[in-house]
Motif scaffolding. Structure first.
Motif, PDB file in Angstrom:
ATOM      1  N   ALA A 185      51.721  46.053  17.102  1.00 42.53           N
ATOM      2  CA  ALA A 185      51.278  47.246  16.373  1.00 42.53           C
ATOM      3  C   ALA A 185      50.867  46.901  14.950  1.00 42.53           C
ATOM      4  O   ALA A 185      49.839  47.390  14.448  1.00 42.53           O
ATOM      5  CB  ALA A 185      52.379  48.302  16.374  1.00 42.53           C
ATOM      6  N   GLY A 186      51.638  46.049  14.277  1.00 49.27           N
ATOM      7  CA  GLY A 186      51.302  45.671  12.910  1.00 49.27           C
ATOM      8  C   GLY A 186      50.012  44.875  12.838  1.00 49.27           C
ATOM      9  O   GLY A 186      49.166  45.116  11.974  1.00 49.27           O
ATOM     10  N   ILE A 187      49.847  43.924  13.758  1.00 49.96           N
ATOM     11  CA  ILE A 187      48.638  43.100  13.762  1.00 49.96           C
ATOM     12  C   ILE A 187      47.426  43.936  14.143  1.00 49.96           C
ATOM     13  O   ILE A 187      46.352  43.820  13.533  1.00 49.96           O
ATOM     14  CB  ILE A 187      48.817  41.910  14.725  1.00 49.96           C
ATOM     15  N   LEU A 188      47.565  44.789  15.156  1.00 52.84           N
ATOM     16  CA  LEU A 188      46.446  45.611  15.600  1.00 52.84           C
ATOM     17  C   LEU A 188      46.031  46.605  14.519  1.00 52.84           C
ATOM     18  O   LEU A 188      44.837  46.848  14.302  1.00 52.84           O
ATOM     19  CB  LEU A 188      46.824  46.351  16.883  1.00 52.84           C
ATOM     20  N   ALA A 189      47.014  47.161  13.797  1.00 50.86           N
ATOM     21  CA  ALA A 189      46.698  48.088  12.704  1.00 50.86           C
ATOM     22  C   ALA A 189      45.842  47.401  11.648  1.00 50.86           C
ATOM     23  O   ALA A 189      44.854  47.970  11.159  1.00 50.86           O
ATOM     24  CB  ALA A 189      47.980  48.639  12.088  1.00 50.86           C
ATOM     25  N   GLY A 190      46.208  46.173  11.292  1.00 49.51           N
ATOM     26  CA  GLY A 190      45.411  45.440  10.316  1.00 49.51           C
ATOM     27  C   GLY A 190      44.019  45.135  10.831  1.00 49.51           C
ATOM     28  O   GLY A 190      43.023  45.286  10.117  1.00 49.51           O
ATOM     29  N   ALA A 191      43.919  44.714  12.096  1.00 49.21           N
ATOM     30  CA  ALA A 191      42.625  44.347  12.672  1.00 49.21           C
ATOM     31  C   ALA A 191      41.700  45.553  12.804  1.00 49.21           C
ATOM     32  O   ALA A 191      40.474  45.414  12.704  1.00 49.21           O
ATOM     33  CB  ALA A 191      42.836  43.699  14.040  1.00 49.21           C
ATOM     34  N   LEU A 192      42.267  46.732  13.015  1.00 51.07           N
ATOM     35  CA  LEU A 192      41.468  47.951  13.163  1.00 51.07           C
ATOM     36  C   LEU A 192      41.145  48.616  11.832  1.00 51.07           C
ATOM     37  O   LEU A 192      40.386  49.585  11.789  1.00 51.07           O
ATOM     38  CB  LEU A 192      42.208  48.957  14.050  1.00 51.07           C
ATOM     39  N   GLY A 193      41.730  48.117  10.745  1.00 54.79           N
ATOM     40  CA  GLY A 193      41.553  48.771   9.450  1.00 54.79           C
ATOM     41  C   GLY A 193      42.187  50.143   9.419  1.00 54.79           C
ATOM     42  O   GLY A 193      41.640  51.086   8.835  1.00 54.79           O
ATOM     43  N   ALA A 242      60.244  45.240  10.458  1.00 56.62           N
ATOM     44  CA  ALA A 242      59.992  44.907   9.053  1.00 56.62           C
ATOM     45  C   ALA A 242      58.840  43.924   8.944  1.00 56.62           C
ATOM     46  O   ALA A 242      57.931  44.094   8.114  1.00 56.62           O
ATOM     47  CB  ALA A 242      61.259  44.336   8.415  1.00 56.62           C
ATOM     48  N   GLY A 243      58.856  42.885   9.776  1.00 55.77           N
ATOM     49  CA  GLY A 243      57.778  41.905   9.733  1.00 55.77           C
ATOM     50  C   GLY A 243      56.427  42.522  10.055  1.00 55.77           C
ATOM     51  O   GLY A 243      55.409  42.186   9.436  1.00 55.77           O
ATOM     52  N   ALA A 244      56.419  43.436  11.019  1.00 57.16           N
ATOM     53  CA  ALA A 244      55.168  44.093  11.403  1.00 57.16           C
ATOM     54  C   ALA A 244      54.643  44.989  10.292  1.00 57.16           C
ATOM     55  O   ALA A 244      53.435  45.034  10.021  1.00 57.16           O
ATOM     56  CB  ALA A 244      55.381  44.911  12.678  1.00 57.16           C
ATOM     57  N   ALA A 245      55.542  45.714   9.643  1.00 53.56           N
ATOM     58  CA  ALA A 245      55.137  46.583   8.540  1.00 53.56           C
ATOM     59  C   ALA A 245      54.582  45.759   7.386  1.00 53.56           C
ATOM     60  O   ALA A 245      53.562  46.119   6.769  1.00 53.56           O
ATOM     61  CB  ALA A 245      56.326  47.423   8.078  1.00 53.56           C
ATOM     62  N   ILE A 246      55.234  44.647   7.080  1.00 54.21           N
ATOM     63  CA  ILE A 246      54.764  43.769   6.011  1.00 54.21           C
ATOM     64  C   ILE A 246      53.375  43.232   6.344  1.00 54.21           C
ATOM     65  O   ILE A 246      52.457  43.247   5.501  1.00 54.21           O
ATOM     66  CB  ILE A 246      55.757  42.609   5.785  1.00 54.21           C
ATOM     67  N   HIS A 247      53.194  42.766   7.566  1.00 51.68           N
ATOM     68  CA  HIS A 247      51.888  42.243   7.972  1.00 51.68           C
ATOM     69  C   HIS A 247      50.814  43.315   7.829  1.00 51.68           C
ATOM     70  O   HIS A 247      49.716  43.047   7.319  1.00 51.68           O
ATOM     71  CB  HIS A 247      51.933  41.755   9.416  1.00 51.68           C
ATOM     72  N   ALA A 248      51.117  44.528   8.295  1.00 49.32           N
ATOM     73  CA  ALA A 248      50.123  45.603   8.271  1.00 49.32           C
ATOM     74  C   ALA A 248      49.623  45.870   6.854  1.00 49.32           C
ATOM     75  O   ALA A 248      48.414  45.904   6.604  1.00 49.32           O
ATOM     76  CB  ALA A 248      50.712  46.876   8.886  1.00 49.32           C
ATOM     77  N   VAL A 249      50.550  46.066   5.907  1.00 54.11           N
ATOM     78  CA  VAL A 249      50.118  46.449   4.556  1.00 54.11           C
ATOM     79  C   VAL A 249      49.484  45.271   3.813  1.00 54.11           C
ATOM     80  O   VAL A 249      48.723  45.480   2.868  1.00 54.11           O
ATOM     81  CB  VAL A 249      51.273  47.068   3.729  1.00 54.11           C
ATOM     82  N   ARG A 250      49.785  44.052   4.239  1.00 56.94           N
ATOM     83  CA  ARG A 250      49.141  42.894   3.619  1.00 56.94           C
ATOM     84  C   ARG A 250      47.789  42.579   4.260  1.00 56.94           C
ATOM     85  O   ARG A 250      47.110  41.654   3.827  1.00 56.94           O
ATOM     86  CB  ARG A 250      50.075  41.680   3.699  1.00 56.94           C
ATOM     87  N   HIS A 251      47.429  43.340   5.268  1.00 59.32           N
ATOM     88  CA  HIS A 251      46.131  43.152   5.929  1.00 59.32           C
ATOM     89  C   HIS A 251      45.319  44.439   5.925  1.00 59.32           C
ATOM     90  O   HIS A 251      44.589  44.743   6.864  1.00 59.32           O
ATOM     91  CB  HIS A 251      46.323  42.625   7.354  1.00 59.32           C
ATOM     92  N   GLY A 252      45.462  45.205   4.829  1.00 59.54           N
ATOM     93  CA  GLY A 252      44.560  46.316   4.593  1.00 59.54           C
ATOM     94  C   GLY A 252      45.034  47.698   4.981  1.00 59.54           C
ATOM     95  O   GLY A 252      44.357  48.683   4.685  1.00 59.54           O
ATOM     96  N   VAL A 253      46.181  47.800   5.645  1.00 54.87           N
ATOM     97  CA  VAL A 253      46.708  49.117   6.004  1.00 54.87           C
ATOM     98  C   VAL A 253      47.349  49.728   4.756  1.00 54.87           C
ATOM     99  O   VAL A 253      48.128  49.072   4.062  1.00 54.87           O
ATOM    100  CB  VAL A 253      47.727  49.007   7.150  1.00 54.87           C
ATOM    101  N   ALA A 254      47.013  50.979   4.460  1.00 61.18           N
ATOM    102  CA  ALA A 254      47.461  51.584   3.205  1.00 61.18           C
ATOM    103  C   ALA A 254      48.975  51.734   3.139  1.00 61.18           C
ATOM    104  O   ALA A 254      49.583  51.560   2.079  1.00 61.18           O
ATOM    105  CB  ALA A 254      46.797  52.954   3.022  1.00 61.18           C
ATOM    106  N   SER A 255      49.613  52.051   4.264  1.00 64.12           N
ATOM    107  CA  SER A 255      51.067  52.180   4.281  1.00 64.12           C
ATOM    108  C   SER A 255      51.578  52.075   5.703  1.00 64.12           C
ATOM    109  O   SER A 255      50.861  52.372   6.669  1.00 64.12           O
ATOM    110  CB  SER A 255      51.521  53.515   3.669  1.00 64.12           C
TER     111      SER A 255
END
Length: 293
Positions: A185-193, A242-255
């Protein structure tokens, strides 16, 4: 207590700015934990459809740990975990694949489609969505994501459909791998913007003291959360979240948000009200005073 018409109007008025803000945005929702199924699934599905109806582009990524564990116990097998990740031998992989793709995914799709022909089930094996590798012998057939090809998800979203993703990926040889749903979920969120990544769990959120619900952390930066994980202050199933949330916000997800999935309509509370719930993880550049749901 009766709910008056003016109360309904007040709720809708409060929701309007958030509907306008997130209309057209992608929101990735990780659904899983002990609250899956039954009446809760029906309510979750209705909330996802409401989100889609007001212009949000929801993507559901689901786990199914309790269901996999239940099936293993029925077969006389004992689940084992390392740092919140399921140890997956060949037999466990077959069970996980059967439960996630053949049962849980279909249940979620069916619950959403009660409201109209909207949801489409997708496995990480489909159209090369999740390419992964097994790199930890202690975990067996557990995948680490190498690449995410969002083409199939983008196409479904463009057709105003709701992708429901089960997290069985594959390596370059076609070997199926079980992948933690929070991580995907975290990686996909970042990849989808995505504008938001929301992780539904069975606790209120992240607590400074896991034994004290009153120590709930409402807002935390990615770096501060990283430090908590490194210090051992985050444990068990909250580690991959936690790791997924960190990845998401460091790859463009606002929160990213960790919220209690057992709370009725928790998605709507998080997205469409002033208060918000649970723990919000924000990028390091965002000051806590600027945080909003």
């Amino acid at each position: 207590m009766s709910f008056k018409a003016e109360d309904t109007a007040a709720v809708l008025t409060q929701a309007l700015p958030y509907i306008q803000r997130f209309s057209g945005s992608t929101v990735v929702v990780k659904y899983g934990g002990s609250t899956m199924g039954g009446d809760h699934l029906a309510g979750f599905a209705a909330d996802i459809v409401l989100m889609q109806s007001v212009g949000i582009r929801p993507v559901v990524v689901h786990g199914g740990g309790p269901q996999i564990g239940e099936m293993m116990e029925r077969l006389g097998l004992q689940p084992r975990f390392v740092d919140g990740l399921r140890v997956t031998d060949a037999e466990t992989l077959d069970i996980a694949r059967m439960v996630l793709v053949g049962r849980v995914n279909r249940d979620i799709v069916s619950a959403v489609n009660v409201h109209g022909p909207l949801a489409v089930g997708v496995s990480g094996e489909d159209a090369g969505l999740i390419q992964a590798r097994a790199e930890n012998p202690d975990l067996g057939y557990v995948g680490t994501v190498d690449t995410v090809n969002t083409a199939i998800v983008d196409r479904l979203l463009d057709e105003r459909l709701i992708p429901v993703v089960s997290t069985i990926g594959a390596d370059p040889t076609g070997q199926a791998l079980n992948i933690n749903a929070d991580t995907v979920a975290g990686i996909l969120a970042g990849a989808l913007g995505a504008a938001k990544a929301v992780f539904l769990t069975d606790v209120e959120g992240l607590c400074a003291d896991p034994g004290d619900p009153s120590s709930l952390i409402s807002v935390i930066t990615a770096s501060d959360l990283d430090a908590m994980v490194a210090a051992g202050d985050v444990s068990g199933g909250m580690i991959p979240k936690a790791g997924a949330a960190i990845h998401a916000v460091r790859h463009g997800v606002a929160s990213a948000h960790m919220v209690n999935g057992a709370t009725p309509h928790v998605l709507l509370l998080e997205l469409f009200t002033d208060a918000g719930v649970g723990t919000m993880v924000c990028p390091d550049t965002r000051h806590e005073s600027e945080a909003s749901p």
